[in-house]
Design a protein around this motif. Structure first.
Motif, short mmCIF file in Angstrom:
data_model
loop_
_atom_site.label_atom_id
_atom_site.label_comp_id
_atom_site.label_asym_id
_atom_site.label_seq_id
_atom_site.Cartn_x
_atom_site.Cartn_y
_atom_site.Cartn_z
N ARG A 34 8.56 -1.99 6.47
CA ARG A 34 10.04 -3.27 5.90
C ARG A 34 11.26 -3.18 4.67
O ARG A 34 12.43 -3.51 5.07
CB ARG A 34 9.27 -4.12 6.43
CG ARG A 34 9.34 -3.91 8.39
CD ARG A 34 9.41 -5.13 9.14
NE ARG A 34 7.77 -5.68 8.71
CZ ARG A 34 6.80 -6.01 8.79
NH1 ARG A 34 6.73 -4.45 10.06
NH2 ARG A 34 5.87 -6.15 8.84
N TRP A 35 9.99 -3.46 3.35
CA TRP A 35 10.81 -3.65 3.07
C TRP A 35 11.09 -2.44 1.21
O TRP A 35 12.58 -2.40 1.33
CB TRP A 35 10.00 -5.07 1.71
CG TRP A 35 10.07 -5.85 1.74
CD1 TRP A 35 8.62 -6.39 2.41
CD2 TRP A 35 10.88 -6.35 1.46
NE1 TRP A 35 8.99 -8.23 2.64
CE2 TRP A 35 9.69 -8.54 2.22
CE3 TRP A 35 11.54 -7.24 0.66
CZ2 TRP A 35 10.60 -9.27 1.68
CZ3 TRP A 35 12.06 -8.85 0.44
CH2 TRP A 35 11.69 -9.22 0.91
N THR A 57 3.77 3.89 7.85
CA THR A 57 4.88 4.60 8.02
C THR A 57 5.33 5.94 6.95
O THR A 57 3.50 5.56 5.74
CB THR A 57 6.04 4.10 7.63
OG1 THR A 57 6.64 3.60 8.68
CG2 THR A 57 7.25 4.98 6.75
N TYR A 107 12.50 7.43 11.78
CA TYR A 107 13.37 6.01 11.04
C TYR A 107 14.36 7.45 10.54
O TYR A 107 13.83 7.84 9.23
CB TYR A 107 12.42 5.56 9.86
CG TYR A 107 13.24 4.52 9.22
CD1 TYR A 107 13.95 3.13 9.81
CD2 TYR A 107 13.95 4.25 8.02
CE1 TYR A 107 14.73 2.91 9.64
CE2 TYR A 107 14.91 4.55 7.54
CZ TYR A 107 15.55 3.43 7.65
OH TYR A 107 16.79 2.15 7.15
#
Length: 141
Positions: A34-35, A57, A107
């Motif tokens: 996420r970061w 991920t 993503y």
């Protein structure tokens, strides 16, 4: 050696492929990812595989290039390199059209470059501050 324009195999289902043949993989936990995503939005934007079930991920790197960056070990346990070696690691590769969950999906950044393989130096440079932001500073033992 695989061309940097590697694409997932045509399929409507997830393909289970071995790391180290067409690509190496780097796995990060969901908080780190996420970061990292906003940091990675730039000229080397590449897709990443999101596994919501394991909260992991995966970024795919050109084969043989994952070990060029020794500092991956400093990011452990939040980041793990999956190159070719005995006891091969397999990664689920979602179909190219699967961009949302549930389940494994890609993503894809807003201004996606169209690349599925990530430049290792760029990824390492993004994951280092992402681990720090998500988990705090590394503590020596």
């Amino acid at each position: 050696m695989t061309h940097p324009d590697w694409c997932p195999p045509p399929s409507d289902t997830v393909s289970l492929l071995p790391a180290g043949r067409d690509w190496d993989a780097v796995r990060a936990d969901a908080a780190t990812a996420r970061w990292a995503f906003p940091i990675l939005n730039g000229p080397h934007e590449s897709a990443a595989i999101v596994d919501p079930y394991t909260c992991a991920t995966y970024w795919l790197l050109p084969p043989g290039e994952a070990h060029d960056f020794i500092h991956w070990q400093r990011l452990h346990p939040h980041v793990t390199v999956l190159p070719a070696r005995p006891g091969t690691h397999y990664v689920g590769i979602p179909p190219t059209h699967r961009r949302t969950g549930p389940g494994l999906h890609w993503y894809v950044p807003h201004n996606w470059s169209g690349r599925y393989l990530t430049e290792p130096a760029y990824l390492a440079a993004a994951l280092t501050p992402a681990v720090h932001a998500a988990h705090g500073p590394h503590r020596s033992r």
